[in-house]
Every structure is written in C-alpha cells, then in structure tokens.
Write a protein that holds these residues in place. Structure first.
Motif, PDB file in Angstrom:
ATOM      1  N   ARG A  74       0.962  -1.442   0.243  1.00 53.24           N
ATOM      2  CA  ARG A  74      -0.061  -0.105  -0.047  1.00 53.24           C
ATOM      3  C   ARG A  74       1.130   1.356   0.143  1.00 53.24           C
ATOM      4  O   ARG A  74       2.194   1.069   1.086  1.00 53.24           O
ATOM      5  CB  ARG A  74      -0.811   0.218   1.357  1.00 53.24           C
ATOM      6  CG  ARG A  74      -2.532   1.675   1.316  1.00 53.24           C
ATOM      7  CD  ARG A  74      -3.090   0.942   1.960  1.00 53.24           C
ATOM      8  NE  ARG A  74      -4.154   2.162   2.545  1.00 53.24           N
ATOM      9  CZ  ARG A  74      -4.838   2.995   1.778  1.00 53.24           C
ATOM     10  NH1 ARG A  74      -4.813   1.652   0.752  1.00 53.24           N
ATOM     11  NH2 ARG A  74      -5.247   3.746   2.172  1.00 53.24           N
ATOM     12  N   ILE A  75       1.307   1.948  -1.047  1.00 54.79           N
ATOM     13  CA  ILE A  75       1.709   2.752  -1.237  1.00 54.79           C
ATOM     14  C   ILE A  75       0.774   4.396  -1.095  1.00 54.79           C
ATOM     15  O   ILE A  75      -0.470   4.670  -1.555  1.00 54.79           O
ATOM     16  CB  ILE A  75       2.229   3.029  -2.490  1.00 54.79           C
ATOM     17  CG1 ILE A  75       2.924   1.734  -2.684  1.00 54.79           C
ATOM     18  CG2 ILE A  75       3.520   3.565  -3.099  1.00 54.79           C
ATOM     19  CD1 ILE A  75       3.017   1.196  -4.277  1.00 54.79           C
ATOM     20  N   ALA A 116       1.568   7.200 -10.629  1.00 56.73           N
ATOM     21  CA  ALA A 116       0.477   6.573 -10.585  1.00 56.73           C
ATOM     22  C   ALA A 116      -0.676   5.263 -11.117  1.00 56.73           C
ATOM     23  O   ALA A 116      -0.849   4.183 -11.079  1.00 56.73           O
ATOM     24  CB  ALA A 116      -1.098   7.308 -10.055  1.00 56.73           C
ATOM     25  N   GLY A 117      -0.432   5.684 -12.667  1.00 63.87           N
ATOM     26  CA  GLY A 117      -1.025   4.287 -13.869  1.00 63.87           C
ATOM     27  C   GLY A 117      -0.136   3.551 -13.542  1.00 63.87           C
ATOM     28  O   GLY A 117      -0.596   1.850 -13.526  1.00 63.87           O
ATOM     29  N   VAL A 118       1.752   3.290 -13.459  1.00 63.66           N
ATOM     30  CA  VAL A 118       1.849   2.318 -13.215  1.00 63.66           C
ATOM     31  C   VAL A 118       1.927   1.670 -12.114  1.00 63.66           C
ATOM     32  O   VAL A 118       2.169   0.658 -12.198  1.00 63.66           O
ATOM     33  CB  VAL A 118       3.954   2.504 -14.164  1.00 63.66           C
ATOM     34  CG1 VAL A 118       4.094   1.156 -13.645  1.00 63.66           C
ATOM     35  CG2 VAL A 118       3.465   3.043 -14.996  1.00 63.66           C
ATOM     36  N   LEU A 119       2.109   2.516 -11.251  1.00 66.09           N
ATOM     37  CA  LEU A 119       2.021   1.774  -9.970  1.00 66.09           C
ATOM     38  C   LEU A 119       1.031   0.507  -9.340  1.00 66.09           C
ATOM     39  O   LEU A 119       0.619  -0.141  -8.613  1.00 66.09           O
ATOM     40  CB  LEU A 119       2.800   2.069  -9.176  1.00 66.09           C
ATOM     41  CG  LEU A 119       4.095   2.955  -8.850  1.00 66.09           C
ATOM     42  CD1 LEU A 119       4.393   3.763  -7.497  1.00 66.09           C
ATOM     43  CD2 LEU A 119       5.248   1.158  -8.737  1.00 66.09           C
ATOM     44  N   VAL A 166      -2.258   1.661  -4.574  1.00 67.01           N
ATOM     45  CA  VAL A 166      -1.731   3.429  -4.271  1.00 67.01           C
ATOM     46  C   VAL A 166      -3.089   4.076  -4.383  1.00 67.01           C
ATOM     47  O   VAL A 166      -3.952   4.224  -4.614  1.00 67.01           O
ATOM     48  CB  VAL A 166      -1.121   3.836  -6.116  1.00 67.01           C
ATOM     49  CG1 VAL A 166      -0.454   5.093  -5.567  1.00 67.01           C
ATOM     50  CG2 VAL A 166       0.091   2.600  -6.303  1.00 67.01           C
ATOM     51  N   VAL A 167      -2.515   4.536  -3.367  1.00 59.56           N
ATOM     52  CA  VAL A 167      -3.059   6.152  -3.349  1.00 59.56           C
ATOM     53  C   VAL A 167      -2.602   7.628  -3.364  1.00 59.56           C
ATOM     54  O   VAL A 167      -1.979   7.470  -2.887  1.00 59.56           O
ATOM     55  CB  VAL A 167      -3.692   6.461  -1.123  1.00 59.56           C
ATOM     56  CG1 VAL A 167      -4.440   7.779  -0.995  1.00 59.56           C
ATOM     57  CG2 VAL A 167      -3.988   5.412  -0.675  1.00 59.56           C
ATOM     58  N   SER A 168      -3.253   7.868  -4.063  1.00 56.68           N
ATOM     59  CA  SER A 168      -2.166  10.038  -4.568  1.00 56.68           C
ATOM     60  C   SER A 168      -2.818  11.053  -4.190  1.00 56.68           C
ATOM     61  O   SER A 168      -4.433  11.053  -3.669  1.00 56.68           O
ATOM     62  CB  SER A 168      -2.193   9.418  -5.926  1.00 56.68           C
ATOM     63  OG  SER A 168      -1.932   9.257  -6.988  1.00 56.68           O
ATOM     64  N   SER A 169      -2.122  11.696  -3.368  1.00 54.14           N
ATOM     65  CA  SER A 169      -2.299  12.790  -2.602  1.00 54.14           C
ATOM     66  C   SER A 169      -2.319  14.343  -3.188  1.00 54.14           C
ATOM     67  O   SER A 169      -1.363  14.537  -3.952  1.00 54.14           O
ATOM     68  CB  SER A 169      -1.697  12.822  -1.288  1.00 54.14           C
ATOM     69  OG  SER A 169      -2.148  14.111  -0.650  1.00 54.14           O
ATOM     70  N   LEU A 170      -2.928  14.906  -3.518  1.00 54.21           N
ATOM     71  CA  LEU A 170      -2.734  16.289  -4.131  1.00 54.21           C
ATOM     72  C   LEU A 170      -3.398  17.031  -2.790  1.00 54.21           C
ATOM     73  O   LEU A 170      -3.537  17.463  -1.924  1.00 54.21           O
ATOM     74  CB  LEU A 170      -3.946  16.259  -5.308  1.00 54.21           C
ATOM     75  CG  LEU A 170      -3.771  15.131  -6.345  1.00 54.21           C
ATOM     76  CD1 LEU A 170      -5.097  15.970  -7.867  1.00 54.21           C
ATOM     77  CD2 LEU A 170      -2.449  14.938  -6.905  1.00 54.21           C
ATOM     78  N   ALA A 171      -2.570  18.054  -3.178  1.00 55.68           N
ATOM     79  CA  ALA A 171      -2.903  20.098  -2.072  1.00 55.68           C
ATOM     80  C   ALA A 171      -4.306  20.056  -2.352  1.00 55.68           C
ATOM     81  O   ALA A 171      -4.941  20.609  -1.083  1.00 55.68           O
ATOM     82  CB  ALA A 171      -1.990  20.761  -2.388  1.00 55.68           C
ATOM     83  N   GLY A 172      -4.530  20.397  -3.388  1.00 58.03           N
ATOM     84  CA  GLY A 172      -6.016  21.232  -3.365  1.00 58.03           C
ATOM     85  C   GLY A 172      -6.120  22.365  -4.491  1.00 58.03           C
ATOM     86  O   GLY A 172      -6.870  23.188  -3.839  1.00 58.03           O
ATOM     87  N   ARG A 173      -4.658  22.738  -4.588  1.00 54.23           N
ATOM     88  CA  ARG A 173      -4.668  24.558  -5.136  1.00 54.23           C
ATOM     89  C   ARG A 173      -5.248  24.783  -6.348  1.00 54.23           C
ATOM     90  O   ARG A 173      -5.404  25.739  -5.995  1.00 54.23           O
ATOM     91  CB  ARG A 173      -2.880  24.606  -5.360  1.00 54.23           C
ATOM     92  CG  ARG A 173      -1.833  24.075  -4.012  1.00 54.23           C
ATOM     93  CD  ARG A 173      -1.823  25.565  -3.252  1.00 54.23           C
ATOM     94  NE  ARG A 173      -0.837  25.355  -2.235  1.00 54.23           N
ATOM     95  CZ  ARG A 173      -1.295  24.474  -1.316  1.00 54.23           C
ATOM     96  NH1 ARG A 173      -2.053  24.172  -0.947  1.00 54.23           N
ATOM     97  NH2 ARG A 173      -0.097  24.523  -0.581  1.00 54.23           N
ATOM     98  N   ILE A 174      -5.791  23.303  -7.329  1.00 51.78           N
ATOM     99  CA  ILE A 174      -6.089  24.355  -8.422  1.00 51.78           C
ATOM    100  C   ILE A 174      -7.239  23.210  -8.827  1.00 51.78           C
ATOM    101  O   ILE A 174      -7.774  22.592  -7.748  1.00 51.78           O
ATOM    102  CB  ILE A 174      -5.200  24.383 -10.003  1.00 51.78           C
ATOM    103  CG1 ILE A 174      -4.762  22.877 -10.095  1.00 51.78           C
ATOM    104  CG2 ILE A 174      -4.189  24.771 -10.171  1.00 51.78           C
ATOM    105  CD1 ILE A 174      -4.347  22.376 -11.358  1.00 51.78           C
ATOM    106  N   ARG A 233      -6.933  11.236  -2.258  1.00 52.88           N
ATOM    107  CA  ARG A 233      -7.263  11.895  -1.514  1.00 52.88           C
ATOM    108  C   ARG A 233      -7.165  13.556  -1.944  1.00 52.88           C
ATOM    109  O   ARG A 233      -5.931  13.695  -2.207  1.00 52.88           O
ATOM    110  CB  ARG A 233      -6.496  11.676  -0.334  1.00 52.88           C
ATOM    111  CG  ARG A 233      -5.049  11.795  -0.331  1.00 52.88           C
ATOM    112  CD  ARG A 233      -4.516  11.755   1.053  1.00 52.88           C
ATOM    113  NE  ARG A 233      -5.306  12.435   2.193  1.00 52.88           N
ATOM    114  CZ  ARG A 233      -4.766  14.313   2.176  1.00 52.88           C
ATOM    115  NH1 ARG A 233      -4.482  14.381   1.185  1.00 52.88           N
ATOM    116  NH2 ARG A 233      -5.686  14.408   2.874  1.00 52.88           N
ATOM    117  N   ILE A 234      -7.523  14.440  -1.278  1.00 55.07           N
ATOM    118  CA  ILE A 234      -7.149  15.867  -1.702  1.00 55.07           C
ATOM    119  C   ILE A 234      -7.364  17.224  -0.308  1.00 55.07           C
ATOM    120  O   ILE A 234      -7.804  16.543   0.386  1.00 55.07           O
ATOM    121  CB  ILE A 234      -8.431  16.227  -2.845  1.00 55.07           C
ATOM    122  CG1 ILE A 234      -8.072  15.449  -4.319  1.00 55.07           C
ATOM    123  CG2 ILE A 234      -8.103  17.842  -3.208  1.00 55.07           C
ATOM    124  CD1 ILE A 234      -8.705  16.064  -5.424  1.00 55.07           C
TER     125      ILE A 234
END
Ligand code: NAP
Length: 245
Positions: free
Chosen positions: A2-3, A16-19, A25-33, A44-45
C-alpha cells in the motif's frame, strides 16, 4: 504494497498509472487548483495537517512505502514527508525530475530566492515575464512592468499595471516566441522545474536573445533518498516488494 504517492505533477500521474497495476496506490493532491488532471486510482485531496498529521495518516492507513513525487519547489510537503516517514518508519523516496542546464546561446543568471530574482530582473529591460506560478508573485510587486503567466487567477491583488495571462501548458516554442515578441519581453524569470512540459520558454528566450533569471531549487533535506525518473521509482518499489516477500 500500500503506497502513498504525493503528487501534483506529471511524474506523480505517470507513477500512479504504472504502480497501481500491481499495488494499492493512494495519490495525494494539495488541492491548489480547481480542476486538476486526476491520476488513475484512489485519490485524496488536501493537506494532512503538517508532518504529525501525515505520520498519523501513514500509520492509520498501514502505508508500506511513501513516494514523494511533488514538484521540486514544493519544499514544505517534502520536509514533512521526511519527518513523517521517519516517525512512522515508512521507507521514503523522493522523485524530482532532473533540472535544466544552460546551453550555448543561453544567458542565465541564478537567484537563490524570489527576492533576489526580483532584484536581478530589475537590472534588465522590461517587461519582466514571470513564469513562477502564482504563490510567490508578490515578491515582484515592486516591478511595474510585468507579464505574469499563471494556471489560475492569483488570489491576491497585484499592481494594476501588470498583465496577467491565465493559461495552462504545455506550450510550444513558437507560442512562447510569439508571446515574448508580442509583449516585447526584456527578461524571463522562472523556476528550474526541469522536464519537457515547460522548457519551450527557455528555447524561445535563447532564440530571441532574452536573458533568463533562474530561481535555484531548494535543497532536499540531507540524507533523503532521491531519483529523477518515475522508472527509477518503480525499480525502488520493486526492490522493496522483493525484500518484503
Ligand atoms: P508546499 O508549499 O510544499 O506545501 C504546503 C502544504 O500544502 C503542505 O505542508 C501540505 O499541507 C500541503 N500539500 C502540498 N502538497 C501536497 C500533496 N501532494 N498532498 C497533500 N498535501 C499537500 O506545496 P506547494 O509548493 O504549494 O505545492 C502544492 C502542490 O502543487 C504540490 O503537490 C506540488 O507537487 C504541486 N506543484 C507545485 C509547484 C510549485 O512550483 N511549488 C508547481 C507545480 C505543481 P499539510 O502540512 O497540511 O499536510
């Protein structure tokens, strides 16, 4: 495995696409845009609430590897990742694309900070073309003649004499040349982001003989494991996976 993949970059999306083909896989974004290009898989944002919040999140979510594929100038989240990974005893890898280097024909001046970049830019002809994102524009508010390009409108008041362009890359060399010629740009100020998505402005500046003020990258916290490509990050995950078997 679990990454947790700290993203907000093309490298983050590619990883994210490959792994996610072989891992959780959980991708995390700051939510700036407001309308980010989302990576494949779980996303998750929003912030974690500092290094402590990130460490708790890593433990609660039983994360077994942390990959920081944020932008090379996203200094705060990378510092937090280092502290949190140590606290939660999760292996961490930073993926920062290789920086750009000047070639024959370039006139680059290096600045350690945005304030230094402002002072250097002020020694050249105007207008100044700012392509540094929107968060640090105010460091340049003492300059009256500025063309600032941002992805989304800056959430702060800027001098009324500035020309703000809201546009998202990638940009071609001919587009960049046209923009610089149209606005009679005297100097370009940029971060050394690296990669091929936004390097056309450097080629255009070279072709037009326009100097560039390059803001240096922040240093990585010492001892941090780092690679410059998504491929190397996949190899790191593969090695961790083999070690865990
Ligand atoms: P920053 O200054 O390093 O981070 C400030 C805070 O924003 C962090 O402490 C964290 O909040 C939150 N944060 C940042 N990235 C996050 C992520 N991927 N997931 C969850 N929370 C995150 O960051 P920044 O320079 O504002 O950059 C924000 C995002 O935009 C990054 O993800 C980066 O990859 C992307 N980006 C930045 C630039 C740039 O030039 N800086 C350019 C292109 C893309 P908490 O402390 O609450 O956890």
């Amino acid at each position: 495995m679990r990454i947790l993949l700290l993203g907000g970059t093309g490298e983050g999306r590619r990883l994210a696409g490959v792994l996610s083909r072989h891992h959780d896989v959980v991708s995390s974004l700051a939510g700036r845009i407001s309308a980010p290009t989302l990576p494949e898989g779980e996303v998750r944002i929003g912030g974690f609430g500092g290094a402590g919040g990130l460490a708790s999140w890593l433990r609660e979510q039983r994360i077994s590897a942390l990959v920081d594929a944020t932008h090379p100038y996203a200094q705060g989240i990378t510092a937090n990742a280092v502290v949190a990974a140590r606290a939660a005893q999760v292996p961490l890898l930073v993926v920062h694309r290789a920086p750009w280097h000047p070639v024959v024909g370039d006139t680059w001046r290096w600045a350690d900070t945005m304030d230094d970049a402002c002072m250097l830019a002020d020694t050249y002809c105007t207008p100044v073309f700012l392509t540094i994102g929107r968060q640090e524009l105010r460091a340049f508010e003492g300059l009256p003649e500025v063309v600032a390009r941002v992805i989304e409108p800056p959430g702060c008041s800027l001098p009324s004499s500035w020309h703000v362009i809201t546009q998202r890359g990638p940009f071609s060399v001919s587009d960049e040349r046209a923009l610089m010629e149209r606005h009679r740009i005297g100097v370009v100020v940029t971060k050394n982001s690296g990669g091929d998505q936004t390097c056309a402005k450097l080629v255009a500046a070279r072709q037009l003989g326009i100097p560039v003020v390059m803001v240096c990258r922040p240093a990585l916290p010492s001892g941090t494991a780092a690679v410059s490509s998504p491929r190397a990050a996949v190899q790191w995950i593969d090695a961790l996976t083999r070690g865990a078997e």
